[in-house]
Structure formats: structure tokens, C-alpha cells
Design a protein around this motif. Structure first.
Motif, PDB file in Angstrom:
ATOM      1  N   PRO A   1      13.465  11.649  -0.824  1.00 28.94           N
ATOM      2  CA  PRO A   1      13.039  10.247  -0.930  1.00 28.94           C
ATOM      3  C   PRO A   1      11.943   9.908   0.085  1.00 28.94           C
ATOM      4  CG  PRO A   1      15.195  10.396   0.110  1.00 28.94           C
ATOM      5  CD  PRO A   1      14.813  11.792  -0.267  1.00 28.94           C
ATOM      6  N   LEU A   2      11.099   8.956  -0.282  1.00 30.89           N
ATOM      7  CA  LEU A   2       9.969   8.607   0.583  1.00 30.89           C
ATOM      8  C   LEU A   2      10.325   7.458   1.521  1.00 30.89           C
ATOM      9  CD1 LEU A   2       7.035   8.638  -1.995  1.00 30.89           C
ATOM     10  CD2 LEU A   2       7.603  10.362  -0.279  1.00 30.89           C
ATOM     11  N   GLU A   3       9.729   7.480   2.705  1.00 35.38           N
ATOM     12  CA  GLU A   3       9.883   6.348   3.619  1.00 35.38           C
ATOM     13  C   GLU A   3       8.821   5.303   3.278  1.00 35.38           C
ATOM     14  OE1 GLU A   3       9.571   7.294   7.800  1.00 35.38           O
ATOM     15  OE2 GLU A   3       9.449   5.167   8.319  1.00 35.38           O
ATOM     16  N   ILE A   4       9.288   4.114   2.924  1.00 35.34           N
ATOM     17  CA  ILE A   4       8.365   3.021   2.580  1.00 35.34           C
ATOM     18  C   ILE A   4       8.167   2.148   3.814  1.00 35.34           C
ATOM     19  CG2 ILE A   4       8.034   0.980   1.137  1.00 35.34           C
ATOM     20  CD1 ILE A   4       9.690   2.311  -1.022  1.00 35.34           C
ATOM     21  N   VAL A   5       6.906   1.902   4.176  1.00 37.34           N
ATOM     22  CA  VAL A   5       6.673   1.100   5.377  1.00 37.34           C
ATOM     23  C   VAL A   5       6.164  -0.312   5.082  1.00 37.34           C
ATOM     24  CG1 VAL A   5       6.462   2.923   7.092  1.00 37.34           C
ATOM     25  CG2 VAL A   5       4.489   2.377   5.719  1.00 37.34           C
ATOM     26  N   GLU A   6       5.518  -0.500   3.956  1.00 37.59           N
ATOM     27  CA  GLU A   6       5.165  -1.859   3.528  1.00 37.59           C
ATOM     28  C   GLU A   6       4.884  -1.838   2.031  1.00 37.59           C
ATOM     29  OE1 GLU A   6       1.283  -3.523   4.803  1.00 37.59           O
ATOM     30  OE2 GLU A   6       0.824  -1.529   5.607  1.00 37.59           O
ATOM     31  N   ALA A   7       4.877  -3.028   1.438  1.00 38.13           N
ATOM     32  CA  ALA A   7       4.663  -3.104  -0.008  1.00 38.13           C
ATOM     33  C   ALA A   7       4.075  -4.459  -0.355  1.00 38.13           C
ATOM     34  CB  ALA A   7       5.989  -2.922  -0.745  1.00 38.13           C
ATOM     35  N   THR A   8       3.095  -4.436  -1.252  1.00 35.07           N
ATOM     36  CA  THR A   8       2.514  -5.702  -1.694  1.00 35.07           C
ATOM     37  C   THR A   8       1.956  -5.536  -3.109  1.00 35.07           C
ATOM     38  OG1 THR A   8       0.862  -7.397  -1.185  1.00 35.07           O
ATOM     39  CG2 THR A   8       0.309  -5.188  -0.501  1.00 35.07           C
ATOM     40  N   GLY A   9       2.112  -6.564  -3.931  1.00 35.97           N
ATOM     41  CA  GLY A   9       1.582  -6.519  -5.302  1.00 35.97           C
ATOM     42  C   GLY A   9       2.159  -5.348  -6.086  1.00 35.97           C
ATOM     43  N   ALA A  10       1.277  -4.486  -6.594  1.00 39.17           N
ATOM     44  CA  ALA A  10       1.731  -3.370  -7.434  1.00 39.17           C
ATOM     45  C   ALA A  10       1.743  -2.045  -6.670  1.00 39.17           C
ATOM     46  CB  ALA A  10       0.831  -3.263  -8.666  1.00 39.17           C
ATOM     47  N   ARG A  11       1.662  -2.120  -5.332  1.00 35.92           N
ATOM     48  CA  ARG A  11       1.625  -0.874  -4.541  1.00 35.92           C
ATOM     49  C   ARG A  11       2.611  -0.914  -3.385  1.00 35.92           C
ATOM     50  NH1 ARG A  11      -4.201   0.668  -2.556  1.00 35.92           N
ATOM     51  NH2 ARG A  11      -4.101  -1.434  -1.727  1.00 35.92           N
ATOM     52  N   PHE A  12       2.965   0.270  -2.896  1.00 35.85           N
ATOM     53  CA  PHE A  12       3.711   0.354  -1.644  1.00 35.85           C
ATOM     54  C   PHE A  12       3.104   1.470  -0.795  1.00 35.85           C
ATOM     55  CE2 PHE A  12       6.023   2.918  -4.746  1.00 35.85           C
ATOM     56  CZ  PHE A  12       6.389   4.070  -4.071  1.00 35.85           C
ATOM     57  N   ARG A  13       3.282   1.320   0.515  1.00 36.11           N
ATOM     58  CA  ARG A  13       2.701   2.311   1.438  1.00 36.11           C
ATOM     59  C   ARG A  13       3.803   3.171   2.020  1.00 36.11           C
ATOM     60  NH1 ARG A  13       1.043   2.838   6.829  1.00 36.11           N
ATOM     61  NH2 ARG A  13       1.659   0.735   7.445  1.00 36.11           N
ATOM     62  N   THR A  14       3.600   4.483   1.938  1.00 38.49           N
ATOM     63  CA  THR A  14       4.600   5.411   2.467  1.00 38.49           C
ATOM     64  C   THR A  14       4.031   6.102   3.704  1.00 38.49           C
ATOM     65  OG1 THR A  14       3.806   7.264   1.148  1.00 38.49           O
ATOM     66  CG2 THR A  14       5.471   5.869   0.141  1.00 38.49           C
TER      67      THR A  14
END
Ligand SMILES: Cc1ncc(COP(=O)(O)O)c(C=O)c1O
Length: 410
Positions: free
Chosen positions: A26-39
Motif C-alpha cells: 500500500p502507498l503512503e498518501i501525504v495529501e490529496a486534492t481534486g482528482a489527485r493524491f500525492r504519495t
């Protein structure tokens, strides 16, 4: 904590779903907005899975957060029947939007389906439930038993056999009707309609196919259900709240179910909530008969606030129409890609619920696409394109170019 330490620490203490624990990644998600998330590992990824198909309104929406904060500040915990403004508001909004008499709110999708089955059994006095052969309606034992999806395999030895409609694809005509309808008529005949409480169908089938049913299917299902005092349950847990370019997928076929299950996009995943919407007849029945359903966290106030916020965002930002429009652009570009010899054999779907079939196993494409800025759900020989409904039209070309590159490496 160093990012790789965090993944290892979590893996040391927390089990993940549907996986062998040693190989899950599984990926670590650090932020998310709109239709994207940052890992941490791959940076920003277009979210083509909407976090298990539920962030319809998009990540990090300030209006949904504000609704939830306001509820936390007023009443954050309450028993499932307590009278609260947010519950009255959500019940009204969702019933008016979907055209049902009353709503029963639960927690997760599988529970909503279980409750719908209980209601159908109580209402009809019958027991059996017909589903499609390739259907998924959740993972609790009772729901696994009646559905056809292979996720039941590990438990099947302890289950009664299901009652399933075939859904051959592409469909053929058999005499005056399609083979889907012929199959339903056969199943009803074999089971005896007097034993059948409900026919349970996804509004539009999710990861099990996204097959467009033949035009006679839904109308004939409705006719047969009515004729035999069987309730028609429409499971819109995946396909609801704008995903197919309509608020609810059954609107594409023009039929009215007796019960409808909702979840996922109801709150856009900001908090767990699901529900069963019931027709006036069913509501009237439970006015005089006990509704033998309920769990501690049902209709949670903060989840109700998330649902109100999410429905407001979907309506105000025109996300249903947008799903239809952007979905068409995506399908057109994916069909163009299919002409370029990259192994695509079929592209189909409705709105932002799209399935692309390959001439080979698609599993390695998931990793190839992570490295190209796209989080892509894959299963067997197919991948799915189900982003949040706010996906900007300008992102389509970028995503399709990344897919072309990934497919060339497959
Ligand atoms: C059509 C359908 N029904 C029910 C469910 C079960 O929902 P949950 O995972 O919230 O229990 C799902 C989940 O993917 C679904 O797609």
C-alpha cells in the motif's frame, strides 16, 4: 519518522484487506486534492480508483470538511434514532433527489445490502434472492452467499448455492427477448416465484464487467418482479451519486426499483455511511410492522453531515453532467488508443465508470502506471477508469498519453 519506516511500522501492526500480508504494497498518501493524491514514493497520481470508487466529489473539498466540522462542534455522537437537524436534512435531500419515500441509514455498503434483503424478506414473507452470476454486493457472509463474485470462493463450502442470472456479453437475442431476460425467466421458473423475495441488481455493474444490459432487460425485470410480488432492489453503491452521468444508474433504463442501496459516493468517502431507500409501499408496511434492523453506528451524525456536504457539492458544481461529458471525452480518446495496436480489445462504460479490456493480463500495468503519475485499478485482463467526478477535461490527454506509454511497456 522516515517514510519507509512508517510503511514498515504500519505493516508491523495493521492488517490490510484482500491481500497476502507479506506481498501487499500500500502507498503512503501525504495529501490529496481534486482528482489527485500525492504519495511519498511516486509524487502526485491521478486517482482513477477514487479510493475504492467513492470520492465522487473530489479530494479535500472545503465545503464537505466545513459541514463535518460544524457537526462535530454541535453533536458529534448520538444514538441511531436520535432526532437531529442533520438527519432530517439528509433524509429529505436523498429521498427527494432519488424519488423514494423514506431512507434507512447504515454504515457500509454490505450492511445496506443486508438490510435491503432483510426488508424484502419481512415484506414479502419469502426468502430467496436472485442476483447476476458475475455480481458483487459486498463481503459480509450473507451478502457473499447470495452474490456470484469469486470473492466468495474461500467460504463457499459453507454456503447455500446462489440463484443467478447469466449475463453473456455481448448479449444475443433468443426468440423475442435477449439471453439475459431468457436466463431470468428460467431462474424464476426453476426456483418458483413463490420462494423469491427479491431480485438484486447493480444499477450498472462495477468491477465485474460494466456490461451494458440489453434494452429489454430492466423493463422485463420490473414486469416480472411486479407480477410475482418480488421486490426489485437496485444496488447503486458503486454506480450512484453521478458516477454514470446520472444521479443514479437506473435512470438510464427508466425503471423504478422498490428498494435502492446507496453508499460510497453518498459521502464521497469522507465518513462511512450507507443506506436503503424504500418505496411508499414498503415504508407503509413498516409503519405497522417492526423493522428488525439496526447497529450502533447507524446514521452517524458526522457521516450525515459529510453526505449533505457531498450532495451539495455534486449538485452545485454540476458534477453529474460533468461525469457524462468528461466520460465521453475519455471514451473517445481511449477508443482512438485502441486503434493503435497496444492490445486494447474493448472500451465501454457510462460516464466516469469505464472498463478497458486488453488481450493480455493487465496486472503489471498497475505498477507501470504508478511510475507514470496514474493510480490505475486493474483486474485480470482489464483496467478501470473511475476518477473523482471533478476530473478536469484537460487531464484526459495527459492520462491517455501515460496509458499509451504504459501499455507500450506491458
Ligand atoms: C455494487 C456494490 N455493492 C456493495 C458493495 C459493498 O460496499 P462496502 O465495501 O462499503 O461494504 C460494493 C463495494 O465495492 C459494491 O461495488
Amino acid at each position: 519518522m522516515h517514510p519507509s519506516d512508517l510503511a514498515a511500522a504500519q505493516r508491523g501492526r495493521v492488517l490490510v484487506t484482500w491481500s497476502k500480508q507479506a506481498t501487499a504494497d500500500p502507498l503512503e498518501i501525504v495529501e490529496a486534492t481534486g482528482a489527485r493524491f500525492r504519495t511519498r514514493r511516486y509524487g502526485w497520481l491521478w486517482d482513477l480508483e477514487s479510493q475504492v470508487y467513492n470520492v465522487n466529489a473530489g479530494h479535500g473539498h472545503p465545503h464537505i470538511r466545513q459541514r463535518m466540522h460544524a457537526q462535530i462542534e454541535s453533536i458529534a455522537a448520538a444514538n441511531p434514532n436520535a432526532v437531529l437537524p442533520i438527519r432530517e436534512q439528509l433524509g429529505r435531500m436523498v429521498c427527494e433527489r432519488a424519488g423514494f419515500a423514506k431512507a434507512f441509514f447504515a454504515t457500509g455498503g454490505s450492511e445496506a445490502v443486508e438490510n435491503a434483503i432483510k426488508m424484502a424478506r419481512l415484506y414479502t414473507g419469502k426468502t430467496r434472492v436472485i442476483t447476476r452470476k458475475n455480481s458483487y454486493h459486498g463481503a459480509t457472509l450473507a451478502v457473499l452467499e447470495i452474490a456470484g463474485d469469486r470473492r466468495k470462493q474461500a467460504f463457499e463450502h459453507a454456503m447455500k448455492p446462489g440463484l443467478h442470472i447469466d449475463d453473456p456479453y455481448p448479449s444475443q437475442r433468443v426468440g423475442d427477448t435477449s439471453d439475459w431476460v431468457a436466463s431470468l425467466e428460467r431462474v424464476l421458473d426453476q426456483a418458483g416465484p413463490d420462494s423469491v423475495a427479491a431480485i438484486l441488481l447493480e444499477g450498472f455493474t462495477g468491477t465485474n464487467g460494466m456490461q451494458l444490459p440489453p434494452p429489454d432487460f430492466w423493463p422485463r425485470v420490473r414486469e416480472l418482479a411486479t407480477a410475482h410480488n418480488i421486490l426489485l432492489i437496485d444496488d447503486e453503491i458503486f454506480s450512484g451519486f453521478g458516477r454514470t452521468g446520472r444521479w443514479f444508474a437506473h435512470e438510464h433504463w427508466g425503471v423504478r426499483p422498490d428498494l435502492m442501496t446507496i453508499g460510497k459516493g453518498l459521502t464521497s468517502g469522507y465518513a462511512p455511511l450507507s443506506g436503503v431507500l424504500v418505496s411508499q409501499d414498503v415504508a407503509d408496511y413498516f409503519a405497522e410492522q417492526t423493522l428488525w434492523c439496526g447497529l450502533t453506528h447507524y446514521a452517524h451524525p458526522v457521516s450525515c453531515a459529510a453526505a449533505v456536504g457531498s450532495m451539495e457539492v455534486i449538485a452545485r458544481e454540476g458534477l453529474v453532467g460533468r461525469a457524462e461529458r468528461v466520460g465521453q471525452v475519455l471514451q473517445t480518446q481511449l477508443k482512438t488508443l485502441a486503434d493503435t495496436d497496444l492490445g486494447i480489445v474493448d472500451v465501454r462504460g457510462l460516464g466516469l465508470m469505464i472498463r478497458v479490456e486488453l488481450d493480455r493480463n493487465a496486472t503489471p500495468l498497475h505498477q507501470l502506471m504508478r511510475e507514470r503519475g496514474v493510480f490505475l485499478p486493474v483486474r485480470d485482463n482489464a483496467f478501470f477508469v473511475c476518477p473523482p467526478l471533478c476530473l478536469p477535461e484537460e487531464a484526459v490527454a495527459e492520462i491517455v498519453a501515460a496509458l499509451a506509454d504504459g501499455l507500450a511497456q506491458l
